[in-house]
Design an enzyme around this catalytic site. Structure first.
Site, PDB file in Angstrom:
ATOM      1  N   GLU A  45       0.829  -1.210   0.000  1.00 10.86           N
ATOM      2  CA  GLU A  45       0.000   0.000   0.000  1.00 10.86           C
ATOM      3  C   GLU A  45       0.863   1.259   0.000  1.00 10.86           C
ATOM      4  O   GLU A  45       1.849   1.343   0.732  1.00 10.86           O
ATOM      5  CB  GLU A  45      -0.898  -0.019   1.240  1.00 10.86           C
ATOM      6  CG  GLU A  45      -2.231   0.624   1.033  1.00 10.86           C
ATOM      7  CD  GLU A  45      -3.117  -0.149   0.067  1.00 10.86           C
ATOM      8  OE1 GLU A  45      -3.070   0.156  -1.149  1.00 10.86           O
ATOM      9  OE2 GLU A  45      -3.844  -1.043   0.516  1.00 10.86           O
ATOM     10  N   ASP A  48       2.902   2.226  -4.993  1.00 11.17           N
ATOM     11  CA  ASP A  48       2.872   2.202  -6.465  1.00 11.17           C
ATOM     12  C   ASP A  48       3.610   3.409  -7.045  1.00 11.17           C
ATOM     13  O   ASP A  48       4.230   3.305  -8.092  1.00 11.17           O
ATOM     14  CB  ASP A  48       1.441   2.071  -7.020  1.00 11.17           C
ATOM     15  CG  ASP A  48       0.461   3.141  -6.549  1.00 11.17           C
ATOM     16  OD1 ASP A  48       0.747   3.850  -5.558  1.00 11.17           O
ATOM     17  OD2 ASP A  48      -0.605   3.253  -7.179  1.00 11.17           O
ATOM     18  N   GLY A 136     -16.427   6.076  -2.596  1.00 12.52           N
ATOM     19  CA  GLY A 136     -15.694   6.715  -1.501  1.00 12.52           C
ATOM     20  C   GLY A 136     -15.292   5.757  -0.397  1.00 12.52           C
ATOM     21  O   GLY A 136     -15.071   6.155   0.741  1.00 12.52           O
ATOM     22  N   GLY A 138     -12.645   3.571  -0.632  1.00 14.86           N
ATOM     23  CA  GLY A 138     -11.266   3.105  -0.795  1.00 14.86           C
ATOM     24  C   GLY A 138     -11.203   1.809  -1.589  1.00 14.86           C
ATOM     25  O   GLY A 138     -10.213   1.085  -1.517  1.00 14.86           O
ATOM     26  N   LEU A 139     -12.266   1.496  -2.344  1.00 15.07           N
ATOM     27  CA  LEU A 139     -12.295   0.262  -3.133  1.00 15.07           C
ATOM     28  C   LEU A 139     -12.201   0.579  -4.623  1.00 15.07           C
ATOM     29  O   LEU A 139     -12.529  -0.229  -5.477  1.00 15.07           O
ATOM     30  CB  LEU A 139     -13.562  -0.545  -2.822  1.00 15.07           C
ATOM     31  CG  LEU A 139     -13.708  -0.922  -1.346  1.00 15.07           C
ATOM     32  CD1 LEU A 139     -15.046  -1.617  -1.096  1.00 15.07           C
ATOM     33  CD2 LEU A 139     -12.553  -1.825  -0.891  1.00 15.07           C
ATOM     34  N   SER A 140     -11.777   1.808  -4.908  1.00 14.69           N
ATOM     35  CA  SER A 140     -11.433   2.191  -6.261  1.00 14.69           C
ATOM     36  C   SER A 140     -12.617   2.320  -7.207  1.00 14.69           C
ATOM     37  O   SER A 140     -12.570   1.870  -8.349  1.00 14.69           O
ATOM     38  CB  SER A 140     -10.452   1.155  -6.801  1.00 14.69           C
ATOM     39  OG  SER A 140      -9.623   1.771  -7.684  1.00 14.69           O
ATOM     40  N   SER A 142     -13.480   5.050  -8.504  1.00 15.04           N
ATOM     41  CA  SER A 142     -13.146   5.973  -9.595  1.00 15.04           C
ATOM     42  C   SER A 142     -12.395   5.260 -10.714  1.00 15.04           C
ATOM     43  O   SER A 142     -12.675   5.483 -11.895  1.00 15.04           O
ATOM     44  CB  SER A 142     -12.373   7.193  -9.086  1.00 15.04           C
ATOM     45  OG  SER A 142     -11.371   6.812  -8.192  1.00 15.04           O
ATOM     46  N   ASP A 192      -4.672   1.047  -9.139  1.00 16.86           N
ATOM     47  CA  ASP A 192      -6.097   0.756  -9.295  1.00 16.86           C
ATOM     48  C   ASP A 192      -6.447   0.465 -10.755  1.00 16.86           C
ATOM     49  O   ASP A 192      -7.195  -0.463 -11.064  1.00 16.86           O
ATOM     50  CB  ASP A 192      -6.937   1.956  -8.817  1.00 16.86           C
ATOM     51  CG  ASP A 192      -6.527   2.425  -7.438  1.00 16.86           C
ATOM     52  OD1 ASP A 192      -6.002   1.603  -6.667  1.00 16.86           O
ATOM     53  OD2 ASP A 192      -6.709   3.621  -7.139  1.00 16.86           O
ATOM     54  N   TYR A 244      -2.761  12.820   0.549  1.00 20.87           N
ATOM     55  CA  TYR A 244      -2.137  11.859  -0.365  1.00 20.87           C
ATOM     56  C   TYR A 244      -0.952  12.537  -1.074  1.00 20.87           C
ATOM     57  O   TYR A 244       0.147  11.997  -1.137  1.00 20.87           O
ATOM     58  CB  TYR A 244      -3.183  11.377  -1.375  1.00 20.87           C
ATOM     59  CG  TYR A 244      -2.713  10.272  -2.297  1.00 20.87           C
ATOM     60  CD1 TYR A 244      -3.013   8.945  -2.013  1.00 20.87           C
ATOM     61  CD2 TYR A 244      -1.992  10.552  -3.455  1.00 20.87           C
ATOM     62  CE1 TYR A 244      -2.602   7.918  -2.859  1.00 20.87           C
ATOM     63  CE2 TYR A 244      -1.571   9.549  -4.307  1.00 20.87           C
ATOM     64  CZ  TYR A 244      -1.885   8.230  -3.999  1.00 20.87           C
ATOM     65  OH  TYR A 244      -1.458   7.228  -4.839  1.00 20.87           O
TER      66      TYR A 244
HETATM   67  C1  GLA Z   1      -5.109   5.002  -3.966  1.00 21.12           C
HETATM   68  C2  GLA Z   1      -4.388   5.351  -5.251  1.00 21.12           C
HETATM   69  C3  GLA Z   1      -3.424   4.252  -5.677  1.00 21.12           C
HETATM   70  C4  GLA Z   1      -2.527   3.828  -4.513  1.00 21.12           C
HETATM   71  C5  GLA Z   1      -3.355   3.579  -3.263  1.00 21.12           C
HETATM   72  C6  GLA Z   1      -2.500   3.292  -2.064  1.00 21.12           C
HETATM   73  O1  GLA Z   1      -5.977   3.927  -4.198  1.00 21.12           O
HETATM   74  O2  GLA Z   1      -5.316   5.555  -6.300  1.00 21.12           O
HETATM   75  O3  GLA Z   1      -2.662   4.690  -6.772  1.00 21.12           O
HETATM   76  O4  GLA Z   1      -1.511   4.767  -4.279  1.00 21.12           O
HETATM   77  O5  GLA Z   1      -4.186   4.679  -2.951  1.00 21.12           O
HETATM   78  O6  GLA Z   1      -1.796   2.113  -2.242  1.00 21.12           O
END
Ligand code: GLA
Length: 403
Positions: A45, A48, A136, A138-140, A142, A192, A244
């Site tokens: 985590e 990337d 929203g 944290g499961l991506s 977007s 993601d 971030y």
């Molecule tokens: C978000 C970002 C990713 C990554 C994670 C943390 O999901 O979109 O690129 O940096 O946080 O691992």
């Protein structure tokens, strides 16, 4: 006794709802319907963007996009989850314009044109999106939205969207990253989008963000009588709020001071921290950030090896160490996430950690399949006892990429 709140399991009805949304918004039928998954990063985590190793997999929850081509240069997007539909001319998409959620689909159109993945005569589209990836959390959600639209446009106008693992898919990953970085102005790192476009059902993707090599490593949860419980803390999670970007700036600065392309070139935590101090950089905060970046990539590499050797039952301590590092060194956890992780472990989880960007959003717990209810109830009770938001739960289905 607290009753844990569960999301309904993923369903093909979501595709039908997406088509209905399209028909009721625009009239007539779409040219086709595409979808892309949300994700969980098992481990690796916040590495990337420092050339580290990530080990994500795709969830069964998907975002669907029904799309019909236009010829007048207009892009229209409507969402089943967020009201405010958006439309505008594709030539007017620019950094920060549009803002809000429409930046993601509009950004994909912009980036695919920039990257030559759409022909010069591309004339816009009507798009309806419907998501079962919790927003929203944290499961991506977007990236799922971006990638569903990217495969749609590539199939309709760009000569095809290719297969997971192909160069064509990697080109789409790059375009979706540019959409997020340059139009939505979120400086995220590409994990993601890579998993949404390259994932394979039943596998984690071992993603080397330095060499860009990818490997599929099996995650046969069922055979080991394991489940990955996903806990959405329902604490608001926001990546565009500066935290971030601050984390990223710290590790970029360290790499620059060390004269490294990315922190992946670093030898070990001890040597690297000593070198930074020698170079006059002794801020404890920056040193902690660097320690996370290097140690997390080592843990992710070990976890991928355990998966390759079918040693899933040994993953727990790595997940716990990852959480501790994100909490103490990277400082991106919060009371809701720590409560979920601690309660999971007390109720018998083998390991637990926050996933995604942090500051709210979701945690995962690796649990024996017989312990699922017990762990969920314990997490829900712990949140209630601390008067935190009520968490929501789902069981991860290790799923396939966009298509
Ligand atoms: C978000 C970002 C990713 C990554 C994670 C943390 O999901 O979109 O690129 O940096 O946080 O691992």
């Amino acid at each position: 006794m607290t009753r844990a709140h569960w999301y309904p399991p993923p369903s093909r009805q979501t595709e039908q709802r997406c088509i209905e949304l399209f028909e009721s918004t625009y009239g007539g039928a779409p040219d086709g319907v595409w979808s892309a998954p949300g994700r969980v990063n098992l481990i690796g985590e916040h590495v990337d963007y420092v050339g580290g190793i990530c080990v994500p997999f795709a969830l069964g929850e998907r975002t669907w996009a029904a799309v019909r081509s236009r010829t007048d240069g207009i892009l229209q997007v409507a969402s089943g989850q967020l009201n405010a539909p958006w439309y505008g001319h594709i030539d007017h998409i620019a950094p920060g314009r549009p803002d809000g959620w429409a930046a993601y689909p509009a950004g994909v159109v912009w980036a695919m044109r920039q990257e030559g993945l759409l022909p010069a005569e591309f004339g816009g589209a009507d798009v309806a999106v419907y998501s079962e990836v919790p927003l929203g959390a944290g499961l991506s959600s977007s990236a799922a939205l971006e990638c569903a639209l990217a495969v749609a446009l590539a199939d309709l106008h760009g000569g095809g969207s290719g297969e997971p693992g192909s160069e064509r898919r990697s080109a789409l990953v790059k375009a979706c990253m540019r959409a997020e970085n340059e139009i939505a102005l979120a400086m995220t790192g590409g994990l993601d989008q890579a998993v949404a476009l390259h994932a394979r059902a039943g596998y984690c993707l071992r993603l080397d963000c330095d060499s860009e090599e990818m490997q599929q490593v099996p995650l046969p949860l069922e055979r080991h009588h394991l489940e990955i419980l996903v806990i959405n803390t329902n604490a608001p999670h926001q990546l565009v709020d500066g935290q971030y970007a601050q984390r990223r700036a710290s590790v970029d600065r360290a790499a620059q001071l060390l004269g490294m392309r990315t922190l992946r070139q670093a030898f070990s935590v001890e040597v690297t921290l000593a070198r930074l101090v020698e170079l006059g950089e002794d801020s404890p905060e920056l040193l902690r950030r660097v320690r996370h970046a290097i140690s997390e990539t080592a843990r992710a590499g070990t976890a991928a090896r355990l998966l390759a050797e079918d040693r899933l039952l040994e993953l727990g301590p790595l997940l716990n160490a990852s959480h501790a590092s994100l909490r103490d060194d990277y400082e991106i956890s919060c009371v809701e996430l720590d409560t979920a992780v601690d309660a999971s472990l007390e109720a018998g989880a083998l390991g637990a950690r926050l996933v995604g960007g942090g500051f709210g959003g979701s945690a995962i717990a690796l649990v024996h399949d017989t312990d699922v209810e017990k762990v969920a109830e314990a997490v829900a009770s712990a949140a209630a006892a601390r008067e935190l938001a009520e968490p929501s739960f789902l069981l991860a289905e290790v799923s396939a990429a966009a298509g």
